[in-house]
Design an enzyme around this catalytic site. Sequence first.
Site, mmCIF file in Angstrom:
data_model
loop_
_atom_site.group_PDB
_atom_site.id
_atom_site.type_symbol
_atom_site.label_atom_id
_atom_site.label_comp_id
_atom_site.label_asym_id
_atom_site.label_seq_id
_atom_site.Cartn_x
_atom_site.Cartn_y
_atom_site.Cartn_z
ATOM 1 N N CYS A 117 7.528 2.040 5.803
ATOM 2 C CA CYS A 117 6.281 2.188 6.567
ATOM 3 C C CYS A 117 6.121 3.454 7.393
ATOM 4 O O CYS A 117 5.082 4.105 7.298
ATOM 5 C CB CYS A 117 6.054 0.952 7.408
ATOM 6 S SG CYS A 117 5.583 -0.422 6.338
ATOM 7 N N THR A 137 0.875 -1.183 0.000
ATOM 8 C CA THR A 137 0.000 0.000 0.000
ATOM 9 C C THR A 137 0.909 1.229 0.000
ATOM 10 O O THR A 137 0.958 1.964 0.986
ATOM 11 C CB THR A 137 -0.925 0.006 1.235
ATOM 12 O OG1 THR A 137 -0.131 -0.286 2.418
ATOM 13 C CG2 THR A 137 -2.036 -1.016 1.125
ATOM 14 N N GLU A 139 11.337 -5.096 9.660
ATOM 15 C CA GLU A 139 12.271 -5.689 8.706
ATOM 16 C C GLU A 139 13.608 -5.899 9.422
ATOM 17 O O GLU A 139 13.994 -5.141 10.302
ATOM 18 C CB GLU A 139 12.436 -4.764 7.496
ATOM 19 C CG GLU A 139 11.195 -4.791 6.642
ATOM 20 C CD GLU A 139 11.289 -3.898 5.416
ATOM 21 O OE1 GLU A 139 12.404 -3.651 4.926
ATOM 22 O OE2 GLU A 139 10.222 -3.459 4.958
HETATM 23 N N1 LIG Z 1 7.507 -4.142 5.228
HETATM 24 C C1 LIG Z 1 7.163 -4.195 6.505
HETATM 25 O O1 LIG Z 1 8.003 -4.306 7.393
HETATM 26 C C2 LIG Z 1 5.729 -4.115 6.921
HETATM 27 C C3 LIG Z 1 4.721 -3.845 6.000
HETATM 28 N N2 LIG Z 1 3.419 -3.756 6.416
HETATM 29 C C4 LIG Z 1 2.366 -3.547 5.431
HETATM 30 O O2 LIG Z 1 2.161 -4.777 4.727
HETATM 31 C C5 LIG Z 1 1.848 -4.525 3.359
HETATM 32 C C6 LIG Z 1 2.850 -5.233 2.466
HETATM 33 O O3 LIG Z 1 4.115 -4.640 2.658
HETATM 34 P P1 LIG Z 1 5.451 -5.295 2.076
HETATM 35 O O4 LIG Z 1 5.425 -6.751 2.366
HETATM 36 O O5 LIG Z 1 6.569 -4.467 2.558
HETATM 37 O O6 LIG Z 1 5.222 -5.071 0.506
HETATM 38 P P2 LIG Z 1 6.125 -5.551 -0.718
HETATM 39 O O7 LIG Z 1 6.067 -4.440 -1.698
HETATM 40 O O8 LIG Z 1 7.429 -6.049 -0.219
HETATM 41 O O9 LIG Z 1 5.325 -6.804 -1.293
HETATM 42 C C7 LIG Z 1 4.080 -6.739 -1.904
HETATM 43 C C8 LIG Z 1 3.941 -7.942 -2.819
HETATM 44 O O10 LIG Z 1 2.612 -7.977 -3.341
HETATM 45 C C9 LIG Z 1 2.679 -8.415 -4.692
HETATM 46 N N3 LIG Z 1 1.441 -8.025 -5.387
HETATM 47 C C10 LIG Z 1 1.017 -6.798 -5.774
HETATM 48 N N4 LIG Z 1 -0.165 -6.887 -6.389
HETATM 49 C C11 LIG Z 1 -0.522 -8.186 -6.393
HETATM 50 C C12 LIG Z 1 -1.642 -8.902 -6.884
HETATM 51 N N5 LIG Z 1 -2.646 -8.278 -7.494
HETATM 52 N N6 LIG Z 1 -1.677 -10.235 -6.713
HETATM 53 C C13 LIG Z 1 -0.657 -10.886 -6.100
HETATM 54 N N7 LIG Z 1 0.426 -10.257 -5.613
HETATM 55 C C14 LIG Z 1 0.494 -8.923 -5.755
HETATM 56 C C15 LIG Z 1 3.932 -7.748 -5.227
HETATM 57 O O11 LIG Z 1 4.406 -8.392 -6.397
HETATM 58 C C16 LIG Z 1 4.877 -7.917 -4.032
HETATM 59 O O12 LIG Z 1 5.595 -9.130 -4.107
HETATM 60 C C17 LIG Z 1 1.829 -3.010 3.219
HETATM 61 O O13 LIG Z 1 0.514 -2.547 3.386
HETATM 62 C C18 LIG Z 1 2.689 -2.534 4.372
HETATM 63 O O14 LIG Z 1 2.349 -1.238 4.800
HETATM 64 C C19 LIG Z 1 3.052 -3.951 7.721
HETATM 65 C C20 LIG Z 1 3.999 -4.230 8.660
HETATM 66 C C21 LIG Z 1 5.411 -4.362 8.346
HETATM 67 O O1 LIG Z 2 4.643 -1.073 9.648
HETATM 68 C C1 LIG Z 2 5.776 -1.425 9.445
HETATM 69 O O2 LIG Z 2 6.279 -1.609 8.329
HETATM 70 C C2 LIG Z 2 6.742 -1.646 10.564
HETATM 71 O O3 LIG Z 2 7.425 -0.375 10.759
HETATM 72 C C3 LIG Z 2 8.436 -0.409 11.750
HETATM 73 O O4 LIG Z 2 9.425 -1.383 11.414
HETATM 74 P P1 LIG Z 2 10.609 -1.097 10.369
HETATM 75 O O5 LIG Z 2 10.266 0.097 9.543
HETATM 76 O O6 LIG Z 2 10.882 -2.381 9.700
HETATM 77 O O7 LIG Z 2 11.888 -0.786 11.250
HETATM 78 P P2 LIG Z 2 12.162 0.002 12.626
HETATM 79 O O8 LIG Z 2 13.114 -0.794 13.411
HETATM 80 O O9 LIG Z 2 10.925 0.430 13.290
HETATM 81 O O10 LIG Z 2 12.934 1.303 12.106
HETATM 82 C C4 LIG Z 2 12.271 2.296 11.339
HETATM 83 C C5 LIG Z 2 13.178 3.500 11.170
HETATM 84 O O11 LIG Z 2 13.369 4.176 12.407
HETATM 85 C C6 LIG Z 2 14.762 4.363 12.664
HETATM 86 N N1 LIG Z 2 14.973 4.293 14.127
HETATM 87 C C7 LIG Z 2 14.467 3.268 14.856
HETATM 88 C C8 LIG Z 2 14.640 3.238 16.211
HETATM 89 C C9 LIG Z 2 15.345 4.284 16.857
HETATM 90 O O12 LIG Z 2 15.523 4.327 18.100
HETATM 91 N N2 LIG Z 2 15.844 5.283 16.102
HETATM 92 C C10 LIG Z 2 15.676 5.337 14.746
HETATM 93 O O13 LIG Z 2 16.137 6.290 14.084
HETATM 94 C C11 LIG Z 2 15.448 3.231 11.906
HETATM 95 O O14 LIG Z 2 16.775 3.557 11.630
HETATM 96 C C12 LIG Z 2 14.579 3.133 10.664
HETATM 97 O O15 LIG Z 2 14.978 4.102 9.712
HETATM 98 C C13 LIG Z 2 7.803 -0.817 13.080
HETATM 99 O O16 LIG Z 2 8.823 -0.905 14.071
HETATM 100 C C14 LIG Z 2 7.078 -2.164 12.955
HETATM 101 O O17 LIG Z 2 6.427 -2.468 14.174
HETATM 102 C C15 LIG Z 2 6.047 -2.055 11.838
HETATM 103 O O18 LIG Z 2 5.396 -3.291 11.649
#
Ligand SMILES: NC(=O)C1=CN([C@@H]2O[C@H](COP(=O)(O)OP(=O)(O)OC[C@H]3O[C@@H](n4cnc5c(N)ncnc54)[C@H](O)[C@@H]3O)[C@@H](O)[C@H]2O)C=CC1
Ligand SMILES: O=C(O)[C@H]1O[C@H](OP(=O)(O)OP(=O)(O)OC[C@H]2O[C@@H](n3ccc(=O)[nH]c3=O)[C@H](O)[C@@H]2O)[C@H](O)[C@@H](O)[C@@H]1O
Length: 463
Positions: A293, A86, A176
């Site tokens: 995110c 998203t 991540e």
């Molecule tokens: N990256 C993170 O650490 C976190 C992400 N989120 C949320 O989770 C969601 C996913 O994030 P990411 O995994 O980082 O995204 P990403 O961009 O790494 O992966 C998304 C995947 O969905 C696939 N995709 C897109 N359209 C599709 C379709 N129509 N059918 C099947 N596959 C399709 C893409 O090819 C891609 O492999 C987002 O809403 C994000 O905000 C939540 C918590 C942590």
């Molecule tokens: O929605 C999401 O995607 C995720 O976003 C963050 O996770 P992430 O972005 O993977 O990594 P973080 O460890 O939170 O770091 C985010 C950013 O903040 C920075 N950061 C983190 C901690 C800190 O003390 N200081 C700081 O500058 C990191 O360098 C990085 O750029 C949240 O921690 C997760 O809980 C959430 O699921």
Amino acid sequence: MRVCVIGTGYVGLVTGACLAHIGHDVICVDNNEEKVKLMKSGQSPIFEPGLSEIMQSAIQAEKIHFTSDLAAGVAHGEVLFIAVGTPPLPTGESDTRYVEAVARGIGENLNGGYKVIVNKSTVPIGSGDWVRMLVLDGVAERQKTLVPAGGVASNEKLPEFAAEFDVISNPEFLREGSAVHDTFNPDRIVLGGNSQRAVGLMRQLYAPIVERKYAVDQSLPPVPILATDLSSAEMIKYAANAFLATKISFINEVANICDRVGADVTQVAKGIGLDSRIGNKFLQAGIGWGGSCFPKDVSALIHTADDYGYEAQLLKSAVSVNERQRLIALEKLQKVLKILKGKTIGLLGLTFKPDTDDLRDAPALNLIEQLNRLGAKVKAFDPIVSQTGLRHGLSGVLVETDAERLADGCDALVLVTEWQQFSTLDYVKMAKLMAHPVIIDGRNFLDPEAMIRAGFQYVGVGR
Ligand SMILES: NC(=O)C1=CN([C@@H]2O[C@H](COP(=O)(O)OP(=O)(O)OC[C@H]3O[C@@H](n4cnc5c(N)ncnc54)[C@H](O)[C@@H]3O)[C@@H](O)[C@H]2O)C=CC1
Ligand SMILES: O=C(O)[C@H]1O[C@H](OP(=O)(O)OP(=O)(O)OC[C@H]2O[C@@H](n3ccc(=O)[nH]c3=O)[C@H](O)[C@@H]2O)[C@H](O)[C@@H](O)[C@@H]1O
């Protein structure tokens, strides 16, 4: 249980692999054929510690399969996770077109039998009901295709197929770089929705994780499950990220004041973090927050507030403090080197945090752009990107293969990402290779005294 995960990015693939690891039968669907091919061969398209190992063992145990065929995934799953991206639009809103396509696609392929459709993507508040509507639209589209040419006589019935489902919001909190660990050791599981049946199935799905069977510390009490309404679950996700991002902006603001008054923000963070009401996590000052995110989710929440006639002033300030912070290394370089035109600057680290290959909204990208604008040459070394550099399409930066090549001829280094291996580099040798041994420690990661002993002029953030 039979699970289908749609979208195999950082969230989808980790979720799918972890659910397969704990014994569920998982099909992962992605519309990127290349990714599917790679995953079928047992390779992870992303770098995430521990992921390849659990993927491979689940493949061997035939607990996980990969496909680009949504219909096959929908037919298989009792629980269908939507885990597509998203990303942010230029306006700050979330681009929900991938969720929309998947929700319609699920509707078009529902094949009978009750299904739980789980929103794991981070989606704007209200999306649970919207997804339900889209699934029903998909069902209606499918019904149309079942009408035989020439229409249906009034006494004839359309072929039937069931569309019995509920939508649940199950926001994801993994980070991540520690995504597998976080999935097996969550602080809580949030389930939003008003169907007891769906919530019951989700409890069953997560039971081994809730009971800490795969946790580092199995003696801990069960993982709390918070069952809420849909909108509250969606809001919990945004509020959690907005709070954490604001906490970092807060400590960065304190760091900037520390710089001016001669205090040490690392000591200050320790001092305030010992107060249990504040806590010691997410108080590391540095060059600002980035990643896929925090920036997008804080902007999306500001946008939602705006849509409802409310100006989210605190969140806007957290963003503007962060925008300024992301250029703090540039300010510090200018202070030490004065003119940057014609200088060579080396970046230690490129990814937005260690242990990931993710460059989305990484502070390094701003830095590269601004240094280029000011006429500096930029080099970089990153443990992951240096191996996979071409894949990332980086421009304006020469990616070196090791830290010593990076240091060679540089007028200054900036530590951008706190990769563990940067704590044990041969800084004495690196200082000798540099034109000017200056290091801006953008993460307060290095020991200032050791760096001075190694021959560097050391500059931290707020210390
Ligand atoms: N990256 C993170 O650490 C976190 C992400 N989120 C949320 O989770 C969601 C996913 O994030 P990411 O995994 O980082 O995204 P990403 O961009 O790494 O992966 C998304 C995947 O969905 C696939 N995709 C897109 N359209 C599709 C379709 N129509 N059918 C099947 N596959 C399709 C893409 O090819 C891609 O492999 C987002 O809403 C994000 O905000 C939540 C918590 C942590
Ligand atoms: O929605 C999401 O995607 C995720 O976003 C963050 O996770 P992430 O972005 O993977 O990594 P973080 O460890 O939170 O770091 C985010 C950013 O903040 C920075 N950061 C983190 C901690 C800190 O003390 N200081 C700081 O500058 C990191 O360098 C990085 O750029 C949240 O921690 C997760 O809980 C959430 O699921």
